[in-house]
Design a protein around this motif. Structure first.
Motif, short mmCIF file in Angstrom:
data_model
loop_
_atom_site.label_atom_id
_atom_site.label_comp_id
_atom_site.label_asym_id
_atom_site.label_seq_id
_atom_site.Cartn_x
_atom_site.Cartn_y
_atom_site.Cartn_z
N LEU A 122 0.83 -1.21 0.00
CA LEU A 122 0.00 0.00 0.00
C LEU A 122 0.87 1.26 0.00
CD1 LEU A 122 -3.17 -0.54 2.21
CD2 LEU A 122 -2.77 -1.05 -0.19
N PHE A 123 1.97 1.20 0.75
CA PHE A 123 2.89 2.34 0.80
C PHE A 123 3.36 2.68 -0.62
CE2 PHE A 123 7.27 3.85 0.76
CZ PHE A 123 7.15 5.03 1.46
N LYS A 124 3.74 1.63 -1.35
CA LYS A 124 4.25 1.85 -2.71
C LYS A 124 3.18 2.44 -3.63
CE LYS A 124 6.58 -1.70 -4.38
NZ LYS A 124 7.23 -3.03 -4.51
N ARG A 125 1.97 1.94 -3.50
CA ARG A 125 0.88 2.45 -4.36
C ARG A 125 0.64 3.93 -4.08
NH1 ARG A 125 2.25 -1.97 -6.19
NH2 ARG A 125 0.82 -3.75 -6.25
N VAL A 126 0.58 4.25 -2.78
CA VAL A 126 0.31 5.65 -2.41
C VAL A 126 1.48 6.53 -2.84
CG1 VAL A 126 -0.30 7.24 -0.54
CG2 VAL A 126 -1.07 4.87 -0.45
N LYS A 127 2.68 5.99 -2.69
CA LYS A 127 3.86 6.77 -3.07
C LYS A 127 3.79 7.14 -4.55
CE LYS A 127 8.87 6.44 -3.31
NZ LYS A 127 9.61 5.33 -3.91
N HIS A 128 3.36 6.20 -5.36
CA HIS A 128 3.22 6.54 -6.79
C HIS A 128 2.26 7.70 -6.98
CE1 HIS A 128 2.51 6.66 -11.03
NE2 HIS A 128 1.22 6.54 -10.78
N VAL A 129 1.10 7.60 -6.36
CA VAL A 129 0.07 8.62 -6.58
C VAL A 129 0.56 10.00 -6.11
CG1 VAL A 129 -2.29 9.35 -6.01
CG2 VAL A 129 -1.80 6.93 -6.44
N VAL A 130 1.15 10.02 -4.92
CA VAL A 130 1.60 11.30 -4.35
C VAL A 130 2.72 11.90 -5.20
CG1 VAL A 130 2.67 12.37 -2.33
CG2 VAL A 130 0.87 10.65 -2.03
N THR A 131 3.70 11.06 -5.57
CA THR A 131 4.82 11.61 -6.36
C THR A 131 4.37 11.95 -7.77
OG1 THR A 131 5.58 9.37 -6.93
CG2 THR A 131 6.64 10.43 -5.05
N GLU A 132 3.42 11.19 -8.29
CA GLU A 132 2.93 11.48 -9.65
C GLU A 132 2.23 12.84 -9.68
OE1 GLU A 132 3.77 9.87 -12.25
OE2 GLU A 132 2.23 9.94 -13.80
N ASN A 133 1.43 13.12 -8.67
CA ASN A 133 0.80 14.45 -8.60
C ASN A 133 1.86 15.54 -8.58
OD1 ASN A 133 -1.93 13.73 -8.60
ND2 ASN A 133 -1.98 13.43 -6.38
N ASN A 134 2.92 15.31 -7.80
CA ASN A 134 4.01 16.31 -7.75
C ASN A 134 4.68 16.46 -9.10
OD1 ASN A 134 3.44 16.67 -5.08
ND2 ASN A 134 5.13 15.38 -4.32
N ARG A 135 4.81 15.33 -9.80
CA ARG A 135 5.44 15.40 -11.13
C ARG A 135 4.56 16.17 -12.12
NH1 ARG A 135 7.53 10.31 -9.49
NH2 ARG A 135 5.56 9.28 -9.99
N VAL A 136 3.25 16.06 -11.96
CA VAL A 136 2.36 16.80 -12.86
C VAL A 136 2.56 18.31 -12.64
CG1 VAL A 136 -0.05 17.31 -13.45
CG2 VAL A 136 0.64 14.96 -12.97
N ILE A 137 2.66 18.71 -11.36
CA ILE A 137 2.86 20.13 -11.05
C ILE A 137 4.19 20.63 -11.65
CG2 ILE A 137 3.23 21.77 -9.14
CD1 ILE A 137 1.31 19.92 -7.48
N LEU A 138 5.22 19.81 -11.48
CA LEU A 138 6.54 20.15 -12.02
C LEU A 138 6.50 20.24 -13.55
CD1 LEU A 138 9.29 20.52 -10.69
CD2 LEU A 138 9.77 18.10 -11.11
#
Ligand code: GLA
Length: 415
Positions: free
Chosen positions: A290-306
């Motif tokens: 679950l940690f890995k799945r959430v990590k993807h979502v959270v970092t992916e959102n940050n990558r979209v902003i970047l």
């Protein structure tokens, strides 16, 4: 070769004319019913694009962010009302036809593609829109199954067609919602809003910065300039796509239930409400998967902003780097990649004139997206085509595209 807009317009114009000829061939009977007074100029023509997702994968159902766009590969629809209570469709692309009654729309087990049309009509009827019978012919140059949303394109195209034919006034957000609901509830594919949104809202030379929390959006000018978008279709069947996609959605759901409890914060309603800092603090209290799945979502959102920042600065090199980071996150944290998709991304990103790449769509087969220099396109496709064939004995498909307007009615020149 660069696709000039005027050339593209004339190609679209002549494709619709051919489709209109076909309409009269297929639906001769309808023409006679109108005593020969019915002319080509009466037909309603709708052009509906496919879509790409530049970045923000598996974020839509987590109420996160994405940057997506409509592309200049299309589904074409032409037709008119038939003054009966049935709908008759002929697909030139699939050389297949289907006919059904409007007051008894059911799922067709034998003809998969028609369900996208049936589903949309049912959805509109259920919402109280008055729709009569009609005949249409459908064609297009949008590959099916390559992950560029031929289904959403068909759905939104049919929605636009009935809107024009029966003078319906439907807000675009509602179009997105009805078409999405048709796919979720009628066809049975549990997808998020991204595909229908991009197809409906696309804008030439722009990408859409979209927040799935409230479907608020912003157009961001993306000057492809000397570059174009290259989709490489691995032709790998997406056998696992449906089950694994649903599994990921469930895992995200589990995480949304768990995190507010362990973080003691009831305000966390979706994975997009979590910061990376908080997630790291919670790491030891949650299952690793679950940690890995959430990590993807959270970092992916940050990558979209970047990515949006890099787009505004016109820095395609840096954007390309972020695409590669997105792929790695999908590969190692969200675990939706395959050997073939990894191979395509690894190999293409080594070539001069390529700005990154990543798997696009749900994963488990399908396509990758990359930004490439137009001048290098032949070399790039040669290298990738032959390497991929050598390794997997498969010839991949290459789809070159630019950003386009969303689904629209087209008035033909010299009808
Ligand atoms: C599929 C779905 C989309 C989205 C992507 C993953 O393409 O149709 O709604 O969830 O997967 O980003």
């Amino acid at each position: 070769m660069e696709i000039k807009h005027s050339t593209e317009e004339s190609v679209i114009n002549s494709s619709f004319k051919k489709l209109q000829d076909l309409y009269f061939e297929i639906f001769k009977a309808s023409d006679q019913r109108k005593n020969g007074t019915f002319r080509k100029k009466n037909l309603i023509n709708v052009l509906s694009p496919g879509r790409v997702n530049i970045i923000g994968e598996h974020t839509d159902y987590n109420l996160g962010l994405s940057i997506n766009a409509a592309i200049n590969k299309y589904v074409l629809i032409t037709g008119y009302e038939n003054k009966t209570d049935y709908v008759e469709v002929f697909s030139r692309h699939l050389n297949d036809s289907n006919k059904f009654l409007l007051d008894d729309i059911t799922f067709d087990k034998n003809t998969h593609w028609i369900n996208y049309i049936r589903g949309v009509l049912k959805e509109y009827i259920q919402h109280g829109y008055r729709i009569g019978g009609f005949n249409i012919v459908v064609d297009g140059n949008l590959p099916i199954g390559a992950g560029i949303s031929s289904s959403a394109s068909l759905e939104v195209g049919v929605a636009k067609f009935i809107e024009q034919l029966f003078n319906l006034k439907v807000d675009r957000k509602k179009v997105v919602k009805y078409c999405n609901s048709a796919e979720n509830n009628f066809v049975g594919v549990n997808c998020g809003f991204m595909d229908q949104f991009a197809v409906t809202y696309g804008k030439k030379n722009h990408v859409i910065y979209l927040n799935f929390k409230d479907l608020s959006y912003e157009y961001v000018y993306f000057n492809l300039g000397d570059n174009l978008i290259l989709i490489v279709d691995s032709k790998e069947e997406r056998n696992l796509a449906k089950t694994e996609y649903n599994k990921r959605r469930e895992e995200c759901n589990d995480a949304v239930q768990l995190i507010p409890k362990i973080a003691k914060n009831k305000n966390i309603k979706s994975l997009s409400d979590i910061s990376l800092d908080l997630l790291h603090k919670l790491k030891d209290n949650m299952p690793e998967k679950l940690f890995k799945r959430v990590k993807h979502v959270v970092t992916e959102n940050n990558r979209v902003i970047l990515s949006k920042e890099y787009l505004l600065k016109g820095d395609i090199e840096k954007l390309g780097q972020v695409l590669l980071e997105s792929h790695n996150s999908l590969r190692y944290d969200y675990e939706v990649s395959t050997e073939k998709l990894d191979y395509l991304v690894d190999e293409i990103s080594k070539i001069k004139g390529v700005y990154g790449g990543r798997l696009m769509g749900a994963g488990f087969g399908g396509s990758i997206i990359s930004i490439v220099k137009k001048s290098e396109i032949d070399i790039i496709t040669d290298i990738i085509g032959s390497k991929f064939y050598k390794k997997f004995n498969i010839v991949p498909d290459f789809i070159k595209c630019l950003f386009s307007d969303g689904t629209r009615r087209v008035e033909l020149k010299d009808p």
